[in-house]
Write an enzyme that holds these catalytic residues in place. Structure first.
Site, PDB file in Angstrom:
ATOM      1  N   ASP A  94       0.926  -0.263   0.210  1.00  0.00           N
ATOM      2  CA  ASP A  94      -0.214  -0.236  -0.121  1.00  0.00           C
ATOM      3  C   ASP A  94       0.865   1.516  -0.365  1.00  0.00           C
ATOM      4  O   ASP A  94       2.186   1.489   0.012  1.00  0.00           O
ATOM      5  CB  ASP A  94      -1.057   0.328   1.031  1.00  0.00           C
ATOM      6  CG  ASP A  94      -1.969   0.635   1.140  1.00  0.00           C
ATOM      7  OD1 ASP A  94      -3.245   0.905   2.010  1.00  0.00           O
ATOM      8  OD2 ASP A  94      -2.482   1.316  -0.491  1.00  0.00           O
TER       9      ASP A  94
HETATM   10  C1  GLC Z   1      -4.287   4.101   0.128  1.00  0.00           C
HETATM   11  C2  GLC Z   1      -5.126   3.470   0.561  1.00  0.00           C
HETATM   12  C3  GLC Z   1      -5.586   1.567  -0.899  1.00  0.00           C
HETATM   13  C4  GLC Z   1      -5.480   3.257  -2.166  1.00  0.00           C
HETATM   14  C5  GLC Z   1      -3.632   3.091  -2.354  1.00  0.00           C
HETATM   15  C6  GLC Z   1      -3.705   4.390  -2.886  1.00  0.00           C
HETATM   16  O1  GLC Z   1      -3.342   4.815   0.827  1.00  0.00           O
HETATM   17  O2  GLC Z   1      -4.771   2.441   1.687  1.00  0.00           O
HETATM   18  O3  GLC Z   1      -6.297   1.661  -0.612  1.00  0.00           O
HETATM   19  O4  GLC Z   1      -5.781   2.080  -3.259  1.00  0.00           O
HETATM   20  O5  GLC Z   1      -3.747   4.388  -1.635  1.00  0.00           O
HETATM   21  O6  GLC Z   1      -4.238   4.847  -3.688  1.00  0.00           O
END
Ligand code: GLC
Length: 719
Positions: free
Chosen positions: A267
């Site tokens: 993430d």
């Molecule tokens: C965010 C979220 C995730 C998302 C990623 C990209 O922090 O936790 O769900 O897909 O970053 O935006």
């Protein structure tokens, strides 16, 4: 290209190029990107060179056919081996045509429509240049203090698994390479991000492995079994180890047990955040733990780019650990056909044809209708055709009804409730006045009270602001804002029938509203067509059929409160005033509204619950049936739910577990029969040694309109 050709390509890559392939950057890093940067995480100075950007493997938060084509063309000119850029985005409940939030979709119990919403989101995204969506989010949730419950489909592992499969099928279709207007699905957040202590965002997750496997892993497993091509690691620890460095979770369970051979992505910054977790001293150690865990792509931090080369040179890792990650990324690009067609479905013409098309809007409308839940109704709803209606409150006239993760959705494309109602009602029958969400001025209050003076019935549209829900929006107080509760009190004081419509992203503590209102319709954040859908529901042109997929607590003090809980050694018996039992002295145990609950404008009567036998074996399943009659004056959909309880397990078992459901569409006076077949496999669970089997013994079957109001029958499993 076949795997051998891809392996040959890996061999042609320098180590720097291979390591850069593991980096994901936002669109703003790429020449030709000209939109406003969409940040979905903390901005950091990454210290990556232009060469690295030109060799990076994937981008996120980049879309629009022209932009995607421009970026890809420029990128390919600079990429030595002509390896195309992979483009990903958070298409969570729609791209431009925004569907209700996933928690709302979870209340529709309409799996085909859920699948269709994902297919439409894929089509609109693909023609806009996106290849992969960071969806479905299948985190099981039991704590409405957490802001991201809005992204989940709820508190039940079985129902979440069905939605996980439906969304993956909708996004990916059957042939990702052949059908260019689909998306690769990245299931998230692996694992158990939905169980942070205190419901506080990014907080510790700590549970037994048995509970993890029994309740929290099924949704991810279902998505992987359905063919999800990517998995996103979660921010949280799992058994004390951050998911992004958790070898047991990633290589042991995901790849080892489940056979997942696709791409795992971190993430946003979750690899570097192992330092803050206290699980790595520095970026170097974070990179080491993540590559060992099998994380292939690092999102928006440079640990891999800055340290993998040294880690190989210092003998900490083998170069083939990098090669395996690169190969998986190239395999995904191959699966998407990017080597032959790097623009895939990006096409400005198609964008104009498909985005926000009438068909897409129709599907969004239908899902907004099916996702709304009638929580209370003394007959005030549906509104009578000739009534004079006053529509007041913060959500009376706003088009900000799309929800937090509404991607490229634009509120301007959404019709607010007021014009939707006005369009459907007789001239002069609707008065409207609105106000703020957290503050209401004296003038606004005066206007709203004035609007009620000539009305026969009041509709108050209340809720949370979109930013009070979603990522980074945990709340300790899950009530409506005080100003809105004061408004409800003033409206109640008029003595006129009062219907409330809720626009929110979590189960709320409805103190100050639920008793005061005569009717309550849960609209969630209903998306682009939410205004039309709620107007038709209020006017009775359509009949509410939604059923809660997450319990509404009496108060935040009860949280977590969920239907599939354990009994305890001293369960509170209905009506008991015993002191020494599992209870509160200041609140009931039961939630205000249980899982599976939802009302209709018609009424349904259940016949006797019939079971084919009082015993089941592995070879002889049970057939269960119940006849339901529509005893009201209008057509309606009844979602008949089947639950089971194992009265004596090797470990304690939930007092209810959803095992099946069927939706009966019945005309007035019509009867339908819900027939279920219950198999021994459905009684299996994780034992203390983690074996997944069933035990002979006594069980109960429950069937009914929700997890509380059920008929019960006993049966034995004989083995
Ligand atoms: C965010 C979220 C995730 C998302 C990623 C990209 O922090 O936790 O769900 O897909 O970053 O935006």
């Amino acid at each position: 290209m076949n795997d051998q050709q891809l392996l040959d390509l890996v061999k042609q890559m320098t180590r720097e190029e291979k390591i850069a392939q593991l980096l994901q950057l936002t669109g703003a890093f790429y020449e030709g990107f000209h939109d406003k940067e969409l940040l979905t995480g903390p901005r950091a100075e990454l210290g990556v060179s232009e060469e690295t950007v030109n060799a990076s493997g994937s981008a996120l938060n980049l879309s629009g056919a022209k932009t995607a084509i421009q970026v890809q063309e420029t990128y390919l000119k600079k990429n030595r081996l002509g390896i195309p850029l992979l483009i990903m985005a958070d298409v969570v409940h729609g791209y431009k045509t925004i569907f209700p939030i996933p928690l709302a979709i979870g209340c529709s119990w309409d799996l085909p429509l859920a699948e269709q919403s994902a297919e439409i989101a894929a089509r609109e995204s693909a023609v806009s240049g996106i290849h992969v969506t960071f969806s479905p989010m299948v985190d099981l949730v039991r704590d409405p203090r957490w802001g991201r419950v809005m992204e989940s489909t709820g508190e039940d592992p079985f129902l979440n698994s069905l939605y996980a499969r439906a969304f993956v099928r909708g996004y990916q279709g059957q042939d990702l390479k052949g059908d260019k207007e689909r998306l690769a699905a990245c299931v998230k957040h692996f694992a158990a991000y939905g169980a942070p202590e205190g419901g506080r965002e990014y907080n510790t997750v700590d549970m037994s492995e048995r509970n993890l496997r029994e309740s929290y892993l099924p949704g991810y497993k279902a998505a992987v079994e359905e063919g999800a091509t990517m998995v996103m690691a979660s921010f949280n620890t799992v058994d004390g180890i951050p998911a992004s460095g958790n070898e047991k979770l990633m290589r042991g369970i995901l790849r080892g047990e489940w056979g997942f051979d696709g791409v795992i992505i971190s993430d946003w910054a979750s690899i570097r955040e192992m330092i803050a977790h206290g699980a790595s001293e520095d970026d170097r150690e974070a990179a080491l733990r993540a590559i060992r865990a099998g994380i292939d792509i690092e999102m928006m931090t440079p640990c891999y780019v800055h340290h993998l080369d040294d880690l190989v040179n210092e003998g900490e890792i083998e170069e083939n650990q990098i090669d395996e990650a690169v190969l998986r990324i190239l395999q995904l690009k191959e699966k998407l056909g990017l080597f032959e067609q790097p623009h895939r479905a990006a096409d400005p013409e198609r964008e104009n044809e498909v985005i926000l098309s009438a068909d897409h809007r129709k599907a969004a409308y239908e899902l907004a209708v099916k996702s709304s839940v009638l929580l209370k109704n003394d007959g005030t709803l549906p509104l009578r055709a000739h009534s004079k209606v006053a529509l007041v409150g913060p959500y009376a006239e706003t088009n900000s009804i799309l929800g937090w993760w509404s991607c490229e959705g634009n509120p301007q494309d959404a019709t607010p409730l007021a014009p939707a109602l006005r369009e459907r009602m007789q001239e002069g029958k609707l008065s409207v006045a609105s106000c703020g969400i957290e503050t209401i001025t004296g003038g606004e209050l005066a206007d709203m009270l004035e609007a009620t003076e000539s009305a026969d019935v009041l509709v108050v549209a209340l809720g949370e602001a979109a930013e009070m829900s979603g990522e980074g929006a945990a709340r300790t107080n899950i009530q409506l804002p005080k100003a809105q509760l004061e408004l409800v009190r003033r409206l109640k004081a008029t003595g006129k029938p009062l219907a409330a419509v809720l626009f929110n992203g979590r189960p709320l503590d409805l103190a100050g509203l639920f008793e005061e209102a005569d009717a309550v319709l849960e609209a969630w954040f209903p998306g682009t067509e939410g205004g039309a859908a709620i107007a038709d529901l209020l006017l009775g042109r359509v009949n509410p059929s939604g059923r809660l997929s997450m319990s509404f607590p009496q108060s935040v003090g009860q949280v977590p409160v969920y239907y599939n809980h354990y009994s305890t050694g001293r369960p509170l018996k209905a009506g008991s005033d015993e002191r020494y039992v599992s209870k509160y002295i200041d609140s009931p145990n039961e939630p205000l509204l249980p899982f599976g609950f939802g009302l209709s404008y018609t009424s349904f009567e259940y016949g006797e619950l019939l079971v084919s036998s009082d015993r089941m074996t592995k070879e002889e399943p049970l057939t269960v049936q119940v006849t339901v009659t529509n005893t009201g004056q209008r057509a309606g959909i009844e979602t008949v739910q089947l639950y089971v309880r194992d009265l004596s397990g090797e470990v304690v078992r939930p007092v209810r577990e959803l095992k099946a459901f069927t939706r009966l569409s019945l005309q007035p006076g019509e009867s339908g029969t819900a027939v279920f077949t219950l198999h021994e496999e459905q009684l299996r669970y994780h034992h203390s040694d983690l074996s997944f089997t069933s035990d002979p013994g006594a069980f109960r079957l429950y069937a009914g309109p929700n997890s509380r109001d059920t008929q019960e029958v006993a049966f034995q499993l004989i083995t």
